[in-house]
Write an enzyme that holds these catalytic residues in place. Structure first.
Site, PDB file in Angstrom:
ATOM      1  N   ARG B 794       0.822  -1.217   0.000  1.00 14.69           N
ATOM      2  CA  ARG B 794       0.000   0.000   0.000  1.00 14.69           C
ATOM      3  C   ARG B 794       0.854   1.265   0.000  1.00 14.69           C
ATOM      4  O   ARG B 794       0.572   2.210  -0.730  1.00 14.69           O
ATOM      5  CB  ARG B 794      -0.954  -0.014   1.207  1.00 14.69           C
ATOM      6  CG  ARG B 794      -2.133  -0.960   1.005  1.00 14.69           C
ATOM      7  CD  ARG B 794      -2.971  -1.043   2.253  1.00 14.69           C
ATOM      8  NE  ARG B 794      -2.194  -1.540   3.381  1.00 14.69           N
ATOM      9  CZ  ARG B 794      -2.541  -1.400   4.647  1.00 14.69           C
ATOM     10  NH1 ARG B 794      -3.647  -0.765   4.961  1.00 14.69           N
ATOM     11  NH2 ARG B 794      -1.780  -1.895   5.611  1.00 14.69           N
ATOM     12  N   ASN B 812      -6.422  -2.687   2.172  1.00 19.86           N
ATOM     13  CA  ASN B 812      -6.447  -4.149   2.158  1.00 19.86           C
ATOM     14  C   ASN B 812      -7.892  -4.617   2.238  1.00 19.86           C
ATOM     15  O   ASN B 812      -8.652  -4.139   3.090  1.00 19.86           O
ATOM     16  CB  ASN B 812      -5.688  -4.717   3.365  1.00 19.86           C
ATOM     17  CG  ASN B 812      -4.184  -4.527   3.226  1.00 19.86           C
ATOM     18  OD1 ASN B 812      -3.700  -4.193   2.148  1.00 19.86           O
ATOM     19  ND2 ASN B 812      -3.461  -4.733   4.314  1.00 19.86           N
TER      20      ASN B 812
END
Lengths: 413, 875
Positions: B794, B812
């Site tokens: 990320r 996520n």
């Protein structure tokens, strides 16, 4: 006299030439004119079609290794990449064995980690390239796994059963020298899958139809042909449906071979746990030829007919004896090559004559007649440098002509 | 009163940013090369060079900000006078100049242009060295004298042996280094055990050395790779091994933990002392060395006082050893001062002088001169050293080295010059700059090849699933999706590729279609008689090549007589590829064109010319090469394909009686590559508009002769593309069924053509897919599957998305899935979709599903745990 030799039949082609050979003989059998190039690229046109020169395109069927033109380039490329193929089948919700692709150099540790989860036995095969070849099955421990991976370090050119389709991706990883030994580079990849036990079934899917199912008790690899059995009529439709779905998951394949391992081919897939273990863009009719030459021949004709239907091209009746004007270009060492061609043809019962037209440019011409399979075998072998002496041609053209009485194939001065 | 005769006037300032090489291999390290030219009062011209090493946090540099800063400094320098009456005046003038730059750097920081404390130290180093070199050359004294020479020789040691090497290679490398060096310097990496193994191997090798200096100290630079727990374990293990006699008595452990954990260094030193203290083998001396990381952390806020207290040696007070790197210390003068400070606080401290890995000989020379001027130093690292353990004071003027152009012409990323640099032009046209190159570079040098088609598909409202860098499928949700791998599309047949990848088959097929092809024939191995006969028929010139050759290996072109033909045959039988058939064909005397055909139409055509530069009467070949390569960096297809300074370039320059330092005359063309291949630095020039219809017609006819070939790159040799074919020699030498898309889409000169857009439109219409109007801005959801959590995915994605100027989020979804929502211009958004399948190093994404959504219209691009907005899919 031609009837006598005709019953003898020609020797069998190499397994990797079988598909092209079957479609080739089917074209001759149905009176089409054929042009062939090396690596089994073949075009077939109706005898009344216009010539290729001059610009107007005749209706033309074309194939590479028996794979028709309607199989798209991206589809065969996807099928040749087993990791891609696994992803496509998974995304389509179809059952495949657990597995993963790793590099021969650094993949052993990852492979062992996967095996910790899925357990032995496992199967190892090259991750990219022709399907159904070089498959090591039933690996039961680390030693066997290491030996299978070690085998894949041998350069592809030195591996006896390695084949490479003419439309394959360029291998970026060329062999390199490591510790004094020429090996595939460490980035070369292998696929590891859980070995699934059960009945090994080979489906031939043409268009959206399953036209053959062969049960291969020892698997489809060389050596087990005598045990192969045609089970097309008795296979449960749920399994043939599964094979069709598998082909649909790789959009753009006009023909495909699908291998499924399952408990019982006559039973409903629902009641068992079938797994798709292979999907090949090449039909690999050598499997059906193991059942009978006739089955393989009929399927070659089916592929030809299917492609003709897609192009809306009518086909003539089948003939067991045909005659063609033969034209060859790019013939290496023309005089010797032509003698070898005549001998090979004669041994397979062909009649007619061949001669060198232009020794400087390697052009030869002649007339050949006899069984379509014998003619197909002769020129397939010439283009692949498989006739005695290793001579080759870069183009062979066969144009139909009326059958007449002729002497066994010989060189005419 | 200054003697005007001894003042320097800076007349030209130049700088090049380049990817520096370490051990001959290109690294990710960014260096600057600064070159200053000045005239002396008595009319002499002198130059000075300096190399800066930019290492982000360690030197306070960021590539773009630092480059901007460097440009600003150079602009100020241009035209400026520098007093150089004597060494003291010159040194003072340079110091004053540098002081101005340091103030400017600080202004940049307070203005928020850079977020690192004591910024631009790596950049400033290049400037300082170039100024000192310039002044020293003007005075005709060694650079060391400007700093104040304090010694005539200094012990040195080779630069670090890397941990990644095999034990065998490492032993070899260490044996080459005479053990009389004061210290064995190692670059650590990897696990605790790997680093211990590295130390043990080095100690064993030293002991087996001829001079028997078995207990020579070891110095390992761990570059902050261990966490605190591992670092403690490592220090203890080193102490244990030292006790056991496996390792020498004296061991230096440099920066075992990351800079953020620098507070831990004193604790590690105590751990080492304690371990050494309880060991029976007396005098084990394990020294923890800081890489002065405290400088690099923001001094803002509450931490300021703590940082100040810790000082510049990671809190190691007194420091027991220091490894001074000028790029980190803030320059040469700063390095001198630092050694004084270290010595003052701890007279027993060992002081070593070195540089970061990846540098040219300019840095090596800088260290030699600096070493002579250091008041306190035990040894200096020397990358160029062979076996001498001592460096003598240099005597030549300045640094004594020239700009090492051969090291950087092929690796140049950016260049700056006043007067303005030469722009490589072609017939008055300047090289194209494509803004989207910024988004395409992260995809790698083949990025465009796998991405452009997906971009077009997404712009037409199709959704996609990408499986890797090259493969994706695109669909409208109803019909069967279309599959693509690189430029292999569903438009073309497998058969077409099978035919086109066989050159002889292609030639025969095209000849039958009435398309011009070179006459040729294949011959069996050793059938030279047959080949001679054939050449007699077709006449010279001819080309001889192996039938199964790849990448032009073994090709002999333009054979004009019997003698050259025999030579070619000889070469063929001698080569390893000679063991097979070979081809003899007519040599077509034409220029090299790549013509792209889609369906029945020629949609792109470029002329490819061998890599070259054109003189401006002032710049050297090297400077022209750098300018050209920097221009290529602005091209999505060519940025990773520079003109290289390789054997061919050396040969061609030599043949023309030139070198990298030669100054070609204005408009003189200097050839640097033997082939027209764009990968070898060739130029691409759009010629579609001028192409004669007869050529286009022949290309379409050629493509139609191949069954199912719908996208093709035709390689055509033509004398003049504006003239009819029948008036000239010409021949198609190859059809590429999987041609690159980027070469006609992004020519270096002339108009780019919509290859990808046309190809996708053709696919869409052939397979009747439902599309939208082409959209210039997009909102997309990407679902990334695979090993994508707990791998820094990320943060990595967010960094790119922000750089691309996109808004949205990344989060996520579950252990094996990440969701990306991105909105913005089509180019960056679609590039992000292509990038998403690559992921950071530890990630293994298996596929990325990209679909269209209603624009979420949020600010910024954040990494979130819950979606800040509900998304709505369109279609």
């Amino acid at each position: 006299m031609s009837a006598d030799v005709a019953t003898a039949g020609p020797a069998a082609p190499a397994p990797e030439l079988r598909d092209g050979y079957e479609v080739h003989q089917a074209a001759l059998r149905r009176g089409l004119n054929v042009i062939q190039f090396p690596r089994q690229v073949m075009m077939a046109t109706p005898p009344d079609g216009a010539g290729t020169a001059g610009g107007t395109q005749p209706q033309e069927l074309s194939f590479a290794h028996g794979v028709p033109q309607t199989s798209t380039l991206s589809a065969v490329t996807y099928a040749q990449d087993k990791r891609m193929r696994r992803a496509l089948l998974t995304n389509a919700g179809l059952p495949i064995p657990k597995g993963g692709a790793y590099s021969v150099g650094k993949g052993m540790e990852f492979a062992k980690r996967l095996i910790e989860r899925i357990g032995y036995p496992v199967v190892v095969k090259p991750a990219i390239g022709d399907n159904t070849i070089e498959t090591r099955t039933g690996l039961r421990d680390e030693d066997e796994l290491a030996s299978a991976i070690d085998y894949l370090r041998i350069p592809t050119t030195s591996r006896p059963t390695y084949t490479r389709a003419a439309f394959a991706l360029t291998l970026l990883s060329e062999p390199e020298e490591l510790d004094g030994r020429v090996m595939m580079p460490s980035s070369y990849r292998f696929l590891l899958e859980k070995h699934v036990s059960g009945e090994y079934l080979r489906f031939l899917v043409l268009g959206d139809e399953v036209c053959s199912v062969v049960h291969c008790p020892g698997g489809p690899w060389a050596g087990g042909e005598r045990q192969h059995r045609d089970v097309t009529g008795e296979t449960h439709t749920s399994l043939t449906d599964l094979a069709r779905q598998a082909v649909r998951a790789v959009p753009g394949l006009a023909v495909a071979a699908v291998d499924i391992v399952t408990g019982d081919h006559t039973a409903d897939a629902e009641a068992q746990d079938p797994r798709i273990v292979e999907l090949s863009e090449r039909p690999w009719l050598a499997i059906q030829a193991g059942v009978s030459a006739r089955l393989s021949q009929d399927l070659g004709d089916a592929i030809l007919r299917s492609h003709a239907a897609e192009l809306d091209l009518g086909l003539g009746e089948q003939h067991d004896e045909v005659a063609v004007d033969l034209h060859m270009e790019g013939v290496t060492e023309p005089a010797k090559a032509i003698a070898a061609v005549a001998e090979a043809g004669r041994n397979n019962g062909l009649t007619g004559h061949v001669s060198v037209t232009d020794p400087v440019e390697g052009i030869a011409d002649g007339v050949v007649q006899g069984r379509p399979d014998a003619i197909a075998l002769l020129t397939e072998n010439l283009l692949d440098a498989r006739i005695d002496g290793g001579y080759r041609a870069a183009l062979v053209e066969e144009r139909g002509r009326p059958v007449e009485r002729m002497d066994p194939l010989a060189v005419r001065d | 009163m200054e003697d005007p005769g001894r003042a320097l006037t800076v007349t030209r300032v130049q700088a090049t940013a380049f990817q520096a090489r370490a051990g001959g291999k290109k690294s990710n390290a960014l260096n600057h090369l600064v070159k200053l030219t000045a005239t002396t009062g008595d009319g002499r011209q002198v130059t000075g060079v300096g190399e800066g090493q930019l290492r982000t946090a360690a030197t306070g540099d960021r590539s773009e900000a630092s480059w901007e800063f460097l440009e600003e400094c150079l602009r100020r320098l241009h035209g400026r006078g520098i007093s150089a009456a004597d060494p003291a005046t010159a040194a003072d003038a340079v110091r004053r100049q540098m002081s101005e730059f340091h103030t400017l750097a600080e202004e940049h920081r307070t203005a928020g242009k850079i977020d690192l404390a004591v910024p631009y130290r790596g950049t400033l180093l290049g400037l300082e060295v170039a100024l000192l070199d310039l002044a020293a050359r003007a005075l005709q004294i060694p650079l060391a004298e400007l700093l104040g020479t304090r010694r005539t020789s200094i012990p040195c040691h080779p630069t670090g042996a890397p941990a990644q090497e095999s034990t065998k290679a490492l032993r070899g490398r260490l044996r080459e280094q005479d053990t009389a060096f004061p210290v064995t310097h190692l670059s650590g990496l990897g696990t605790v055990q790997e680093n211990l193994d590295l130390l043990t191997t080095a100690a064993e090798t030293n002991r087996s050395g001829k001079t028997g200096a078995g207990d020579q100290p070891l110095w390992i630079n761990l570059q902050g790779t261990l966490d605190t727990k591992d670092a403690a374990a490592f220090v203890k293990a080193v102490a244990r091994l030292s006790k056991a006699g496996t390792l020498p008595r004296e061991i230096y452990i440099e920066q075992p933990v990351a800079i953020r954990d620098r507070y831990y260094l004193p604790l590690l030193q105590r751990t080492a002392d304690k371990a050494a203290g309880i060991l029976p083998r007396s005098g084990s001396d394990i020294r923890i060395v800081s890489d002065q990381g405290a400088w690099n952390v923001s001094t803002a806020g509450r931490r300021a006082r703590l940082v100040a207290r810790l000082g510049r040696f990671g809190g190691l007070r007194p420091p027991r050893a220091a490894h001074i790197k000028p790029a980190q210390a803030g320059g040469l003068v700063a390095s001198v001062e630092m050694s004084e400070r270290v010595h003052k606080s701890s007279p027993q401290a060992r002081i070593y002088l070195g540089a970061f890995d990846a540098a040219t000989e300019v840095t090596a020379a800088t260290l030699r001169h600096l070493g002579m001027a250091m008041p306190h130093v035990d040894a200096v690292a020397d990358a160029t050293l062979a076996s001498e353990p001592t460096i003598e004071a240099p005597t030549e003027p300045g640094l004594g080295v020239n700009v090492p152009y051969s090291d950087l012409v092929g690796d140049a990323l950016n260049t700056f010059s006043i007067p303005e640099p030469t722009v490589a032009t072609h017939e008055g046209k300047s090289p194209n700059v494509y803004p989207e190159v910024t988004y395409l570079q992260p995809l790698g040098s083949n990025g465009t090849k796998g991405h452009l088609l997906e971009r077009e598909a997404l712009m037409l409202g199709l959704s996609t699933v990408r499986y890797n860098k090259g493969a994706f499928v695109a669909g409208d949700g109803t019909r069967e999706p279309l599959s693509f791998k690189w430029s292999r599309s569903p438009l073309s047949s497998a058969v077409s590729l099978a035919l086109c990848t066989h050159k002889e088959a292609t030639r025969l097929r095209l000849r039958r279609a009435g398309v011009p092809v070179p006459k040729g024939n294949t011959f069996a191995e050793g059938d030279f008689d047959g080949a001679r006969e054939f050449v007699r028929r077709i006449g010279y010139p001819v080309v001889v090549k192996p039938a199964m050759g790849v990448r032009g290996i073994g090709v002999v072109a333009d054979i004009r007589d019997d003698e050259a033909l025999e030579q070619a045959f000889h070469q063929l039988s001698a080569s390893t590829l000679g063991n097979s058939d070979f081809i003899v064909e007519q040599h077509v005397p034409g220029r090299d064109y790549r013509i792209v055909v889609i369906g029945d139409e020629v949609i792109g055509a470029i002329l490819r010319e061998p890599g070259s530069v054109t003189g401006d009467g002032e710049s050297t070949v090297a400077e022209l090469m750098i300018a050209k390569n920097v221009a290529r960096r602005g091209n999505p297809h060519l940025w990773g394909r520079p003109i290289k300074y390789d054997d061919t370039a050396r040969f061609l320059l030599d043949r023309a009686g030139m070198s990298l330092h030669s100054v070609p005359e204005k408009d003189q063309k200097v050839l640097l590559s033997g082939s027209c291949s764009l990968s070898q630095g060739g130029d691409s020039i759009d010629v579609l508009g001028e192409m004669h219809p007869s050529i286009k017609e022949a290309c379409v006819r050629a493509v139609k002769a191949v069954p199912g070939l719908a996208f093709c790159g035709v390689d055509f040799l033509i004398e003049d593309h504006t003239k009819p074919l029948e008036e000239q020699h010409s021949g198609i030498c190859e059809l590429n069924a999987h041609a690159a898309i980027g070469n006609c889409e992004y020519p270096l000169y002339g108009e780019g053509r919509d290859v990808a857009r046309t190809l996708i439109n053709e696919c869409v219409s052939r397979y009747d897919l439902a599309t939208t109007q082409r959209q210039d801005s997009l909102a997309l959801q990407m679902l990334v599957r695979g090993r994508v959590t707990n791998v820094g995915y990320r943060a990595w994605l967010q960094r790119h998305a922000r750089q691309f100027g996109l808004t949205g989020w990344v989060r996520n979804v579950h252990e094996r899935m990440v969701e990306i929502v991105a909105e913005g211009d089509a180019e960056p958004v679609t590039a992000l979709a292509a990038l998403a399948v690559l992921g950071p190093r530890a990630a293994v994404p298996t596929d990325v599903t990209t679909t269209h959504i209603e624009p979420p219209r949020i600010e910024g691009f954040e990494s979130v745990s819950d979606a800040p907005k509900e998304i709505t899919h369109v279609r």
